[in-house]
Design a protein around this motif. Structure first.
Motif, PDB file in Angstrom:
ATOM      1  N   THR A  13     -34.059 -11.607   6.493  1.00 52.09           N
ATOM      2  CA  THR A  13     -34.714 -10.460   7.061  1.00 52.09           C
ATOM      3  C   THR A  13     -34.430  -9.139   5.772  1.00 52.09           C
ATOM      4  OG1 THR A  13     -34.211 -11.204   9.269  1.00 52.09           O
ATOM      5  CG2 THR A  13     -34.709  -8.790   8.926  1.00 52.09           C
ATOM      6  N   ARG A  14     -33.299  -9.295   5.391  1.00 54.52           N
ATOM      7  CA  ARG A  14     -32.946  -8.108   4.669  1.00 54.52           C
ATOM      8  C   ARG A  14     -33.743  -8.254   3.293  1.00 54.52           C
ATOM      9  NH1 ARG A  14     -29.904  -8.294   0.183  1.00 54.52           N
ATOM     10  NH2 ARG A  14     -28.723 -10.244   0.902  1.00 54.52           N
ATOM     11  N   LEU A  15     -33.821  -9.409   2.661  1.00 54.43           N
ATOM     12  CA  LEU A  15     -34.666  -9.815   1.670  1.00 54.43           C
ATOM     13  C   LEU A  15     -36.156  -9.460   1.869  1.00 54.43           C
ATOM     14  CD1 LEU A  15     -32.673 -12.979   0.329  1.00 54.43           C
ATOM     15  CD2 LEU A  15     -32.455 -10.650  -0.680  1.00 54.43           C
ATOM     16  N   CYS A  16     -36.590  -9.699   2.932  1.00 52.25           N
ATOM     17  CA  CYS A  16     -38.084  -9.605   3.306  1.00 52.25           C
ATOM     18  C   CYS A  16     -38.292  -8.062   3.329  1.00 52.25           C
ATOM     19  CB  CYS A  16     -38.226 -10.186   4.482  1.00 52.25           C
ATOM     20  SG  CYS A  16     -40.183 -10.306   5.111  1.00 52.25           S
ATOM     21  N   PHE A  17     -37.349  -7.369   3.915  1.00 52.09           N
ATOM     22  CA  PHE A  17     -37.525  -5.809   3.925  1.00 52.09           C
ATOM     23  C   PHE A  17     -37.457  -5.340   2.514  1.00 52.09           C
ATOM     24  CE2 PHE A  17     -35.525  -4.859   8.200  1.00 52.09           C
ATOM     25  CZ  PHE A  17     -36.742  -5.421   8.952  1.00 52.09           C
ATOM     26  N   GLU A  18     -36.585  -6.044   1.499  1.00 50.54           N
ATOM     27  CA  GLU A  18     -36.563  -5.456   0.391  1.00 50.54           C
ATOM     28  C   GLU A  18     -37.796  -5.861  -0.666  1.00 50.54           C
ATOM     29  OE1 GLU A  18     -32.933  -6.660  -1.092  1.00 50.54           O
ATOM     30  OE2 GLU A  18     -31.650  -5.412   0.342  1.00 50.54           O
ATOM     31  N   ALA A  19     -38.463  -6.789  -0.219  1.00 49.74           N
ATOM     32  CA  ALA A  19     -39.474  -7.456  -1.143  1.00 49.74           C
ATOM     33  C   ALA A  19     -40.425  -6.624  -1.479  1.00 49.74           C
ATOM     34  CB  ALA A  19     -39.760  -8.683  -0.570  1.00 49.74           C
ATOM     35  N   VAL A  20     -41.140  -6.370  -2.808  1.00 49.98           N
ATOM     36  CA  VAL A  20     -42.090  -5.526  -3.082  1.00 49.98           C
ATOM     37  C   VAL A  20     -43.362  -6.152  -3.240  1.00 49.98           C
ATOM     38  CG1 VAL A  20     -42.884  -3.691  -4.641  1.00 49.98           C
ATOM     39  CG2 VAL A  20     -40.510  -3.895  -4.108  1.00 49.98           C
ATOM     40  N   ILE A  21     -44.435  -5.892  -2.368  1.00 46.69           N
ATOM     41  CA  ILE A  21     -45.563  -6.113  -2.764  1.00 46.69           C
ATOM     42  C   ILE A  21     -46.174  -5.406  -3.589  1.00 46.69           C
ATOM     43  CG2 ILE A  21     -47.770  -6.810  -1.277  1.00 46.69           C
ATOM     44  CD1 ILE A  21     -46.120  -7.223   1.092  1.00 46.69           C
ATOM     45  N   GLU A  22     -46.979  -5.902  -4.367  1.00 47.76           N
ATOM     46  CA  GLU A  22     -47.248  -5.315  -5.570  1.00 47.76           C
ATOM     47  C   GLU A  22     -48.378  -4.101  -5.281  1.00 47.76           C
ATOM     48  OE1 GLU A  22     -49.793  -5.984  -9.921  1.00 47.76           O
ATOM     49  OE2 GLU A  22     -49.206  -7.590  -8.877  1.00 47.76           O
ATOM     50  N   GLU A  23     -49.160  -4.571  -4.002  1.00 48.95           N
ATOM     51  CA  GLU A  23     -50.307  -3.459  -3.833  1.00 48.95           C
ATOM     52  C   GLU A  23     -49.666  -2.455  -2.748  1.00 48.95           C
ATOM     53  OE1 GLU A  23     -54.100  -3.964  -1.014  1.00 48.95           O
ATOM     54  OE2 GLU A  23     -53.859  -5.515  -2.280  1.00 48.95           O
ATOM     55  N   SER A  24     -48.598  -2.795  -2.006  1.00 50.09           N
ATOM     56  CA  SER A  24     -48.282  -2.073  -0.887  1.00 50.09           C
ATOM     57  C   SER A  24     -46.945  -1.277  -1.145  1.00 50.09           C
ATOM     58  CB  SER A  24     -48.453  -2.660   0.311  1.00 50.09           C
ATOM     59  OG  SER A  24     -47.626  -3.702   0.526  1.00 50.09           O
ATOM     60  N   GLY A  25     -45.988  -2.170  -1.730  1.00 50.02           N
ATOM     61  CA  GLY A  25     -44.694  -1.791  -1.886  1.00 50.02           C
ATOM     62  C   GLY A  25     -43.705  -2.404  -0.718  1.00 50.02           C
ATOM     63  N   ASN A  26     -42.635  -1.744  -0.277  1.00 50.03           N
ATOM     64  CA  ASN A  26     -41.933  -2.269   0.665  1.00 50.03           C
ATOM     65  C   ASN A  26     -41.588  -1.409   1.820  1.00 50.03           C
ATOM     66  OD1 ASN A  26     -39.962  -0.609  -0.430  1.00 50.03           O
ATOM     67  ND2 ASN A  26     -38.604  -2.212  -1.447  1.00 50.03           N
ATOM     68  N   ILE A  27     -40.455  -1.418   2.694  1.00 49.24           N
ATOM     69  CA  ILE A  27     -40.408  -0.661   3.795  1.00 49.24           C
ATOM     70  C   ILE A  27     -39.871   0.768   3.498  1.00 49.24           C
ATOM     71  CG2 ILE A  27     -39.414  -2.774   5.298  1.00 49.24           C
ATOM     72  CD1 ILE A  27     -36.854  -1.660   5.114  1.00 49.24           C
ATOM     73  N   ASN A  28     -39.637   0.704   2.204  1.00 46.03           N
ATOM     74  CA  ASN A  28     -39.257   2.223   1.645  1.00 46.03           C
ATOM     75  C   ASN A  28     -40.415   2.986   1.204  1.00 46.03           C
ATOM     76  OD1 ASN A  28     -36.360   2.019   2.253  1.00 46.03           O
ATOM     77  ND2 ASN A  28     -36.083   0.506   0.430  1.00 46.03           N
ATOM     78  N   SER A  29     -41.611   2.243   1.266  1.00 50.13           N
ATOM     79  CA  SER A  29     -42.727   2.962   0.647  1.00 50.13           C
ATOM     80  C   SER A  29     -43.554   3.392   1.845  1.00 50.13           C
ATOM     81  CB  SER A  29     -43.678   1.935  -0.058  1.00 50.13           C
ATOM     82  OG  SER A  29     -42.982   1.159  -1.000  1.00 50.13           O
ATOM     83  N   ASP A  30     -44.542   4.160   1.529  1.00 52.61           N
ATOM     84  CA  ASP A  30     -45.635   4.640   2.616  1.00 52.61           C
ATOM     85  C   ASP A  30     -46.228   3.809   3.492  1.00 52.61           C
ATOM     86  OD1 ASP A  30     -44.897   7.416   1.527  1.00 52.61           O
ATOM     87  OD2 ASP A  30     -46.594   7.500   0.200  1.00 52.61           O
ATOM     88  N   PRO A  31     -46.544   4.039   4.621  1.00 52.85           N
ATOM     89  CA  PRO A  31     -47.113   2.757   5.475  1.00 52.85           C
ATOM     90  C   PRO A  31     -48.319   2.396   4.771  1.00 52.85           C
ATOM     91  CG  PRO A  31     -46.586   5.033   6.780  1.00 52.85           C
ATOM     92  CD  PRO A  31     -46.214   5.218   5.382  1.00 52.85           C
TER      93      PRO A  31
END
Length: 349
Positions: free
Chosen positions: A169-187
């Protein structure tokens, strides 16, 4: 593939070979030794002069103040040599007289005699012999410290940590999708199932890659801890070079784990993502950067990889154990070659 080359690089093999070769050209004699100068193979000399007085051969110390320090300083790294000056007309007799004068110390401390008229080949051999002996000891300590009998436990514990639901779960939260980012990015709102499927596929793959990397680094760290701990408890040598083992050998172990994990787990990425495809063209809006959505994805990943946890443990253990066996055999072979080379150094000249 083994870790032998990396371990030898850690042990400064090139530096060791260069030092041995340099002995054919240069021998450094030290009259005064500081604590920080006591490197392996350092030649510590005490000079005496042979003189003839009233038809008798007498021994005079060049610097009597150094006598106590020379004869009482104990350090296995040092090669102690009494260097004889004068008495060139009869070198054997001069050495014999010096031997009789310092006989007790020579026998107790393995101090060597050398006349200034003699070639320095024997001293070079003494240095080479000591350096090779120390390097063999280094190699054997590394070999004996490889935790081959603990690999199964190391891998099992690491896999249980890496494949836990909390870790995934932690690694999934941290994973950065190139198009959208991760949980620390904007919705990042998606309304098309094809978009969600594409981004989910990338998220699953990046999460699995992070899990593999985390697992590989964890195994490396535990192997390093075992090796350093074992060496500290059994051998009186510098363990600082071994602390670099993680970064030096990590890439090899990491590639091993990545390959195995990919072969076992990656097929489930398609299963996890395929669930979205059956839903339809349009779905309820999804924020792919939200914790709620990613937690669901992480749960799917966890459920699928958990089914194959024992397979992962078995395959990773088998692969790493085999590499350790090859490394141990190669280190044994290197040590034997060095022993033969050391035996060829004739110290009886």
């Amino acid at each position: 593939m083994s870790f032998t080359r990396n371990l030898l690089e850690t042990s400064k093999l090139d530096e060791f070979v260069s030092e041995i070769r340099l002995l054919a050209r240069i021998i450094v004699l030290c009259k005064h030794i500081k604590e920080e100068d006591k490197m392996l193979g350092t030649v510590y000399v005490y000079e005496v002069a042979v003189k003839h007085k009233e038809n008798q051969m007498v021994i005079e110390e060049m610097d009597p103040r150094e006598q106590v320090d020379f004869f009482h300083r104990k350090n296995d790294n040092l090669i102690k040599v009494i260097r004889i000056r004068g008495g060139s007309s009869d070198v054997p007799e001069s050495k014999s007289k010096v031997y009789e004068k310092y006989k007790k110390n020579l026998q107790l401390q393995n101090i060597h005699l050398h006349h200034e008229m003699e070639h320095y080949a024997k001293i070079a051999k003494l240095i080479a012999h000591k350096k090779i002996e120390a390097y063999i000891s280094y190699i054997m300590s590394v070999k004996n410290s490889i935790p081959i009998n603990h690999i199964g436990d190391i891998v099992s514990d690491a896999v249980n940590r890496a494949l836990s639901e909390e870790s995934i779960t932690r690694l999934c939260f941290e994973a950065v999708i190139e198009e959208s980012g991760n949980i620390n990015s904007d919705p990042y709102i998606c309304r098309s199932s094809s978009t969600v499927e594409r981004l989910k596929k990338e998220l699953v793959q990046r999460t699995l890659d992070s899990v593999s990397k985390y697992l590989g680094e964890d195994i490396c760290k535990e192997m390093q801890r075992h090796i350093v701990s074992d060496i500290k408890s059994k051998y009186n040598i510098d363990v600082n070079p071994f602390t670099k083992l993680l970064e030096i050998s990590g890439l090899i172990l990491l590639q091993t784990v990545l390959t195995i994990i990919a072969a076992i787990i990656n097929p489930f990425a398609g299963v996890i993502v395929g669930i979205v495809s059956a839903v339809g063209t349009f779905i309820i809006t999804v924020n792919v950067n939200s914790e709620a959505w990613r937690r669901d994805v992480a749960s799917e990943i966890y459920e699928n990889v958990s089914k194959n946890k024992q397979n992962v443990i078995r395959e990773v253990t088998s692969n790493i154990k085999e590499r350790c066996k090859i490394t141990i055999d190669q280190l044994d072979n290197i040590a034997e070659h060095l022993k033969v080379f050391r035996m060829r150094i004739d110290l009886s000249d």
